[in-house]
Design an enzyme around this catalytic site. Sequence first.
Site, PDB file in Angstrom:
ATOM      1  N   LYS A 149       0.415  -7.868   9.822  1.00 15.37           N
ATOM      2  CA  LYS A 149       1.549  -8.013  10.742  1.00 15.37           C
ATOM      3  C   LYS A 149       1.143  -7.516  12.116  1.00 15.37           C
ATOM      4  CE  LYS A 149       5.540  -7.968   7.730  1.00 15.37           C
ATOM      5  NZ  LYS A 149       6.805  -7.306   7.379  1.00 15.37           N
ATOM      6  N   ASP A 209      -2.861  -7.541  -0.057  1.00 11.78           N
ATOM      7  CA  ASP A 209      -2.231  -8.787   0.388  1.00 11.78           C
ATOM      8  C   ASP A 209      -1.777  -8.703   1.830  1.00 11.78           C
ATOM      9  OD1 ASP A 209      -0.373  -6.916  -0.364  1.00 11.78           O
ATOM     10  OD2 ASP A 209       0.985  -8.311  -1.345  1.00 11.78           O
ATOM     11  N   PHE A 215       9.691 -10.430   6.988  1.00 14.20           N
ATOM     12  CA  PHE A 215       9.453 -10.198   5.569  1.00 14.20           C
ATOM     13  C   PHE A 215       9.030 -11.498   4.887  1.00 14.20           C
ATOM     14  CE2 PHE A 215      10.482  -9.544   1.116  1.00 14.20           C
ATOM     15  CZ  PHE A 215       9.852  -8.331   0.903  1.00 14.20           C
ATOM     16  N   VAL A 216       7.857 -11.468   4.272  1.00 17.12           N
ATOM     17  CA  VAL A 216       7.328 -12.692   3.663  1.00 17.12           C
ATOM     18  C   VAL A 216       7.106 -12.501   2.160  1.00 17.12           C
ATOM     19  CG1 VAL A 216       6.241 -13.640   5.737  1.00 17.12           C
ATOM     20  CG2 VAL A 216       4.971 -12.012   4.341  1.00 17.12           C
ATOM     21  N   LYS A 251       0.442  -4.612  -7.079  1.00 16.86           N
ATOM     22  CA  LYS A 251       0.254  -5.908  -7.692  1.00 16.86           C
ATOM     23  C   LYS A 251      -0.044  -6.995  -6.666  1.00 16.86           C
ATOM     24  CE  LYS A 251       3.919  -4.969 -11.120  1.00 16.86           C
ATOM     25  NZ  LYS A 251       4.740  -3.983 -10.378  1.00 16.86           N
ATOM     26  N   GLY A 252       0.385  -6.779  -5.422  1.00 12.16           N
ATOM     27  CA  GLY A 252       0.432  -7.860  -4.442  1.00 12.16           C
ATOM     28  C   GLY A 252      -0.855  -8.632  -4.212  1.00 12.16           C
ATOM     29  N   ASP A 273       0.968  -3.790   6.761  1.00  9.43           N
ATOM     30  CA  ASP A 273       2.248  -3.712   7.462  1.00  9.43           C
ATOM     31  C   ASP A 273       2.308  -2.388   8.221  1.00  9.43           C
ATOM     32  OD1 ASP A 273       4.902  -3.634   8.247  1.00  9.43           O
ATOM     33  OD2 ASP A 273       5.706  -4.402   6.395  1.00  9.43           O
ATOM     34  N   ASP A 280       6.050 -10.103  -3.169  1.00 13.67           N
ATOM     35  CA  ASP A 280       7.328 -10.218  -3.888  1.00 13.67           C
ATOM     36  C   ASP A 280       8.528  -9.778  -3.071  1.00 13.67           C
ATOM     37  OD1 ASP A 280       6.706  -7.361  -3.944  1.00 13.67           O
ATOM     38  OD2 ASP A 280       8.315  -7.198  -5.417  1.00 13.67           O
ATOM     39  N   ARG A 316       6.137 -13.920  -6.476  1.00 14.05           N
ATOM     40  CA  ARG A 316       4.694 -13.716  -6.355  1.00 14.05           C
ATOM     41  C   ARG A 316       3.931 -14.991  -6.692  1.00 14.05           C
ATOM     42  NH1 ARG A 316       3.818  -8.061  -5.887  1.00 14.05           N
ATOM     43  NH2 ARG A 316       5.230  -6.766  -7.105  1.00 14.05           N
TER      44      ARG A 316
HETATM   45  C1  PRP Z   1       3.068  -3.873  -0.501  1.00 15.76           C
HETATM   46  C2  PRP Z   1       1.832  -4.716  -0.282  1.00 15.76           C
HETATM   47  C3  PRP Z   1       0.829  -3.746   0.299  1.00 15.76           C
HETATM   48  C4  PRP Z   1       1.695  -2.759   1.047  1.00 15.76           C
HETATM   49  C5  PRP Z   1       1.577  -3.010   2.520  1.00 15.76           C
HETATM   50  O1  PRP Z   1       2.957  -3.191  -1.704  1.00 15.76           O
HETATM   51  O2  PRP Z   1       1.382  -5.270  -1.504  1.00 15.76           O
HETATM   52  O3  PRP Z   1       0.107  -3.057  -0.704  1.00 15.76           O
HETATM   53  O4  PRP Z   1       3.030  -2.965   0.590  1.00 15.76           O
HETATM   54  O5  PRP Z   1       2.488  -2.283   3.258  1.00 15.76           O
HETATM   55  P1  PRP Z   1       2.136  -1.031   4.156  1.00 15.76           P
HETATM   56  O6  PRP Z   1       1.046  -1.457   5.111  1.00 15.76           O
HETATM   57  O7  PRP Z   1       3.440  -0.775   4.876  1.00 15.76           O
HETATM   58  O8  PRP Z   1       1.735   0.117   3.297  1.00 15.76           O
HETATM   59  P2  PRP Z   1       4.201  -2.721  -2.603  1.00 15.76           P
HETATM   60  O9  PRP Z   1       4.432  -1.256  -2.423  1.00 15.76           O
HETATM   61  O10 PRP Z   1       5.375  -3.610  -2.333  1.00 15.76           O
HETATM   62  O11 PRP Z   1       3.655  -2.930  -4.067  1.00 15.76           O
HETATM   63  P3  PRP Z   1       3.219  -4.285  -4.781  1.00 15.76           P
HETATM   64  O12 PRP Z   1       1.860  -4.658  -4.216  1.00 15.76           O
HETATM   65  O13 PRP Z   1       3.166  -3.933  -6.222  1.00 15.76           O
HETATM   66  O14 PRP Z   1       4.264  -5.347  -4.466  1.00 15.76           O
END
Ligand code: PRP
Length: 183
Positions: free
Chosen positions: A137, A106, A158-159, A49-50, A109, A165, A171
């Site tokens: 990051k 978004d 953590f942001v 969703k991010g 990481d 979220d 969000r």
């Molecule tokens: C979060 C974010 C990225 C991913 C990045 O997704 O939206 O898609 O983590 O992290 P990474 O580089 O360590 O893989 P999340 O799994 O929290 O799902 P969401 O987008 O639904 O919040």
Amino acid sequence: MKATEMGWRDDVERVLIDEKIIEKRLDAMAVEIDQQFPAGPILAIVLLKGAFVFAADLLRRIPRPLEIECLNVSSYHGGTESSGSVKFLDHVLPEVRGRHVLLLDDILDTGRTLKAVADRMFEEGCAAVHTGVLLAKDKKRAEQVQADYVGFEIGDEFVVGYGLDYKGRYRNLPFVGVLKPVD
Ligand code: PRP
């Protein structure tokens, strides 16, 4: 109850990147993408969703035909640590065969999400994957991936906000911020 009484912004310790700065950077990113992306319609794939806020604001700035698909993937399950495995939550993937895809997320990481999705796109026969993230990051990643287009490099903290979220919340904050420590 008024929005100001909801405690929504009170959980934020500090604003890391404010709305105006995000908007200005998106203007520049849209120009970069439009100039560098191969000719023809763009197929944008938005990782849910991010990335929905970032993608909505960025893609409306790109002045050429584009198609938009979404892909629902998850690895953090609402918390602050990557679970280590990326789950594809959709039954049907977008049709990418032969296409140049602009994959939008978004945040970059550990790199697991972008790597898993890009690998899957190639398995599905796409011609090329171009990646764009609002935030990257500055850290050693579990996967050696880089994004082609980066809005902002940030430290390893953590942001939330602007699509990101914590436990499903924040969000809709219009800026990127850091939460107060949770006790
Ligand atoms: C979060 C974010 C990225 C991913 C990045 O997704 O939206 O898609 O983590 O992290 P990474 O580089 O360590 O893989 P999340 O799994 O929290 O799902 P969401 O987008 O639904 O919040």
